[in-house]
Scaffold this motif. Sequence first.
Motif, PDB file in Angstrom:
ATOM      1  N   ALA A  31      -3.274  67.677  38.221  1.00 31.19           N
ATOM      2  CA  ALA A  31      -3.493  69.068  38.630  1.00 31.19           C
ATOM      3  C   ALA A  31      -3.125  70.037  37.510  1.00 31.19           C
ATOM      4  O   ALA A  31      -3.609  71.159  37.477  1.00 31.19           O
ATOM      5  CB  ALA A  31      -2.684  69.388  39.883  1.00 31.19           C
ATOM      6  N   GLY A  32      -2.245  69.602  36.607  1.00 30.28           N
ATOM      7  CA  GLY A  32      -1.871  70.444  35.477  1.00 30.28           C
ATOM      8  C   GLY A  32      -0.489  71.066  35.574  1.00 30.28           C
ATOM      9  O   GLY A  32      -0.192  71.998  34.836  1.00 30.28           O
ATOM     10  N   VAL A  33       0.352  70.553  36.477  1.00 33.44           N
ATOM     11  CA  VAL A  33       1.701  71.119  36.567  1.00 33.44           C
ATOM     12  C   VAL A  33       2.504  70.713  35.330  1.00 33.44           C
ATOM     13  O   VAL A  33       2.210  69.717  34.678  1.00 33.44           O
ATOM     14  CB  VAL A  33       2.434  70.691  37.861  1.00 33.44           C
ATOM     15  CG1 VAL A  33       1.643  71.088  39.086  1.00 33.44           C
ATOM     16  CG2 VAL A  33       2.764  69.232  37.874  1.00 33.44           C
ATOM     17  N   PHE A  34       3.523  71.507  35.033  1.00 33.16           N
ATOM     18  CA  PHE A  34       4.283  71.306  33.804  1.00 33.16           C
ATOM     19  C   PHE A  34       5.653  70.707  34.022  1.00 33.16           C
ATOM     20  O   PHE A  34       6.347  70.406  33.067  1.00 33.16           O
ATOM     21  CB  PHE A  34       4.419  72.641  33.060  1.00 33.16           C
ATOM     22  CG  PHE A  34       3.155  73.081  32.395  1.00 33.16           C
ATOM     23  CD1 PHE A  34       2.926  72.804  31.065  1.00 33.16           C
ATOM     24  CD2 PHE A  34       2.189  73.756  33.107  1.00 33.16           C
ATOM     25  CE1 PHE A  34       1.755  73.207  30.450  1.00 33.16           C
ATOM     26  CE2 PHE A  34       1.010  74.160  32.503  1.00 33.16           C
ATOM     27  CZ  PHE A  34       0.792  73.886  31.168  1.00 33.16           C
ATOM     28  N   GLY A  35       6.063  70.576  35.284  1.00 33.40           N
ATOM     29  CA  GLY A  35       7.372  70.004  35.555  1.00 33.40           C
ATOM     30  C   GLY A  35       7.402  69.420  36.953  1.00 33.40           C
ATOM     31  O   GLY A  35       6.640  69.827  37.828  1.00 33.40           O
ATOM     32  N   TYR A  36       8.307  68.456  37.155  1.00 33.64           N
ATOM     33  CA  TYR A  36       8.379  67.754  38.431  1.00 33.64           C
ATOM     34  C   TYR A  36       9.824  67.342  38.644  1.00 33.64           C
ATOM     35  O   TYR A  36      10.368  66.584  37.848  1.00 33.64           O
ATOM     36  CB  TYR A  36       7.470  66.524  38.365  1.00 33.64           C
ATOM     37  CG  TYR A  36       7.154  65.881  39.682  1.00 33.64           C
ATOM     38  CD1 TYR A  36       5.995  66.205  40.370  1.00 33.64           C
ATOM     39  CD2 TYR A  36       7.999  64.921  40.235  1.00 33.64           C
ATOM     40  CE1 TYR A  36       5.675  65.598  41.581  1.00 33.64           C
ATOM     41  CE2 TYR A  36       7.696  64.313  41.441  1.00 33.64           C
ATOM     42  CZ  TYR A  36       6.529  64.658  42.108  1.00 33.64           C
ATOM     43  OH  TYR A  36       6.217  64.063  43.303  1.00 33.64           O
ATOM     44  N   LEU A  37      10.447  67.868  39.690  1.00 36.12           N
ATOM     45  CA  LEU A  37      11.836  67.532  39.993  1.00 36.12           C
ATOM     46  C   LEU A  37      11.927  66.895  41.372  1.00 36.12           C
ATOM     47  O   LEU A  37      11.318  67.376  42.324  1.00 36.12           O
ATOM     48  CB  LEU A  37      12.722  68.781  39.992  1.00 36.12           C
ATOM     49  CG  LEU A  37      13.127  69.341  38.650  1.00 36.12           C
ATOM     50  CD1 LEU A  37      13.920  70.629  38.837  1.00 36.12           C
ATOM     51  CD2 LEU A  37      13.958  68.334  37.873  1.00 36.12           C
ATOM     52  N   PRO A  50       2.677  78.233  34.056  1.00 43.89           N
ATOM     53  CA  PRO A  50       3.501  77.032  34.216  1.00 43.89           C
ATOM     54  C   PRO A  50       3.913  76.867  35.682  1.00 43.89           C
ATOM     55  O   PRO A  50       4.303  77.839  36.332  1.00 43.89           O
ATOM     56  CB  PRO A  50       4.710  77.285  33.314  1.00 43.89           C
ATOM     57  CG  PRO A  50       4.715  78.748  33.050  1.00 43.89           C
ATOM     58  CD  PRO A  50       3.332  79.253  33.251  1.00 43.89           C
ATOM     59  N   ILE A  51       3.776  75.643  36.187  1.00 43.21           N
ATOM     60  CA  ILE A  51       4.166  75.333  37.557  1.00 43.21           C
ATOM     61  C   ILE A  51       5.114  74.142  37.527  1.00 43.21           C
ATOM     62  O   ILE A  51       4.846  73.148  36.863  1.00 43.21           O
ATOM     63  CB  ILE A  51       2.943  75.015  38.437  1.00 43.21           C
ATOM     64  CG1 ILE A  51       2.053  76.257  38.566  1.00 43.21           C
ATOM     65  CG2 ILE A  51       3.382  74.525  39.816  1.00 43.21           C
ATOM     66  CD1 ILE A  51       0.793  76.052  39.397  1.00 43.21           C
ATOM     67  N   VAL A  52       6.226  74.285  38.263  1.00 42.96           N
ATOM     68  CA  VAL A  52       7.183  73.201  38.429  1.00 42.96           C
ATOM     69  C   VAL A  52       7.110  72.781  39.894  1.00 42.96           C
ATOM     70  O   VAL A  52       7.224  73.613  40.788  1.00 42.96           O
ATOM     71  CB  VAL A  52       8.619  73.649  38.070  1.00 42.96           C
ATOM     72  CG1 VAL A  52       9.616  72.534  38.354  1.00 42.96           C
ATOM     73  CG2 VAL A  52       8.698  74.076  36.605  1.00 42.96           C
ATOM     74  N   MET A  53       6.915  71.487  40.127  1.00 45.82           N
ATOM     75  CA  MET A  53       6.854  70.946  41.487  1.00 45.82           C
ATOM     76  C   MET A  53       8.215  70.388  41.869  1.00 45.82           C
ATOM     77  O   MET A  53       8.875  69.737  41.058  1.00 45.82           O
ATOM     78  CB  MET A  53       5.822  69.820  41.587  1.00 45.82           C
ATOM     79  CG  MET A  53       4.397  70.198  41.244  1.00 45.82           C
ATOM     80  SD  MET A  53       3.644  71.475  42.253  1.00 45.82           S
ATOM     81  CE  MET A  53       3.799  70.816  43.879  1.00 45.82           C
ATOM     82  N   LEU A  54       8.605  70.653  43.110  1.00 47.02           N
ATOM     83  CA  LEU A  54       9.830  70.109  43.676  1.00 47.02           C
ATOM     84  C   LEU A  54       9.436  69.199  44.832  1.00 47.02           C
ATOM     85  O   LEU A  54       8.521  69.529  45.588  1.00 47.02           O
ATOM     86  CB  LEU A  54      10.726  71.227  44.225  1.00 47.02           C
ATOM     87  CG  LEU A  54      11.048  72.369  43.280  1.00 47.02           C
ATOM     88  CD1 LEU A  54      11.870  73.427  44.010  1.00 47.02           C
ATOM     89  CD2 LEU A  54      11.781  71.874  42.061  1.00 47.02           C
ATOM     90  N   LEU A  98      -4.054  77.153  39.219  1.00 46.49           N
ATOM     91  CA  LEU A  98      -4.346  76.926  37.798  1.00 46.49           C
ATOM     92  C   LEU A  98      -5.822  77.116  37.479  1.00 46.49           C
ATOM     93  O   LEU A  98      -6.166  77.471  36.352  1.00 46.49           O
ATOM     94  CB  LEU A  98      -3.869  75.539  37.385  1.00 46.49           C
ATOM     95  CG  LEU A  98      -2.345  75.371  37.378  1.00 46.49           C
ATOM     96  CD1 LEU A  98      -1.969  73.901  37.225  1.00 46.49           C
ATOM     97  CD2 LEU A  98      -1.713  76.220  36.300  1.00 46.49           C
ATOM     98  N   ASP A  99      -6.696  76.888  38.451  1.00 47.05           N
ATOM     99  CA  ASP A  99      -8.124  77.138  38.233  1.00 47.05           C
ATOM    100  C   ASP A  99      -8.382  78.624  38.009  1.00 47.05           C
ATOM    101  O   ASP A  99      -9.283  78.995  37.259  1.00 47.05           O
ATOM    102  CB  ASP A  99      -8.950  76.649  39.428  1.00 47.05           C
ATOM    103  CG  ASP A  99      -9.113  75.139  39.446  1.00 47.05           C
ATOM    104  OD1 ASP A  99      -8.819  74.489  38.423  1.00 47.05           O
ATOM    105  OD2 ASP A  99      -9.534  74.605  40.496  1.00 47.05           O
ATOM    106  N   GLU A 100      -7.593  79.458  38.672  1.00 48.02           N
ATOM    107  CA  GLU A 100      -7.785  80.907  38.562  1.00 48.02           C
ATOM    108  C   GLU A 100      -7.042  81.510  37.376  1.00 48.02           C
ATOM    109  O   GLU A 100      -7.533  82.430  36.733  1.00 48.02           O
ATOM    110  CB  GLU A 100      -7.299  81.605  39.837  1.00 48.02           C
ATOM    111  CG  GLU A 100      -8.173  81.314  41.037  1.00 48.02           C
ATOM    112  CD  GLU A 100      -7.713  82.052  42.284  1.00 48.02           C
ATOM    113  OE1 GLU A 100      -7.004  83.086  42.162  1.00 48.02           O
ATOM    114  OE2 GLU A 100      -8.058  81.602  43.389  1.00 48.02           O
ATOM    115  N   THR A 106      11.422  74.140  29.978  1.00 47.01           N
ATOM    116  CA  THR A 106      10.504  73.154  29.405  1.00 47.01           C
ATOM    117  C   THR A 106       9.071  73.463  29.825  1.00 47.01           C
ATOM    118  O   THR A 106       8.147  73.414  28.999  1.00 47.01           O
ATOM    119  CB  THR A 106      10.898  71.731  29.847  1.00 47.01           C
ATOM    120  OG1 THR A 106      12.230  71.474  29.409  1.00 47.01           O
ATOM    121  CG2 THR A 106       9.962  70.694  29.263  1.00 47.01           C
ATOM    122  N   ALA A 107       8.877  73.788  31.099  1.00 49.04           N
ATOM    123  CA  ALA A 107       7.534  74.111  31.593  1.00 49.04           C
ATOM    124  C   ALA A 107       6.966  75.321  30.866  1.00 49.04           C
ATOM    125  O   ALA A 107       5.800  75.319  30.456  1.00 49.04           O
ATOM    126  CB  ALA A 107       7.574  74.370  33.105  1.00 49.04           C
TER     127      ALA A 107
END
Length: 165
Positions: free
Chosen positions: A69-75, A50-54, A44-46, A90-91
């Motif tokens: 960190a700025g992620v947009f989703g978390y499952l 959208p990032i979704v974390m699992l 995200l710095d670069e 959604t992300a």
Amino acid sequence: MDVVGEARDGEEAVVLARELEPDLEIMDVKMPKLDGIDAARKILDERPIPIVMLTAYGQDELVSRAVEAGVFGYLVKPFRESDLLPAIHTARARHEELAALREEAESLAEALAARKAIERAKGLLMEKEGLSEADAFARLRKASQVSGRPLKVVAEAVVATFGEQ
């Protein structure tokens, strides 16, 4: 959706994101070498995407780190495909909203900077040339029209000229 790359660890995820420029990333929190949250931060710095974390872990600390960190989703695992698709949509939607807000903020900042330069130039013309505010603005506007340059550029030139005396 097309999968454009798969990373074995967090460092590779950062490299692949840089090389492949995906529209979206789905990453596991627990990854070798560099965990998914730190990898997401670097990505995200670069380039904001959208990032979704699992993860198998729903711990508040991990969720907080992911949000920071700025992620947009978390499952949290286990999940079904029917859980993943709404998280992706959604992300993407939240990312687009944030991008639009950033663009609007930049536009407003530019407009404010232009307004400040114009106000400063008007003040200098009023002081140095003995003009009224309306006449000072009219002079700036005319110089802008004659030169074909934006009013802000003309105002900055006036400030540079009269402001240093």
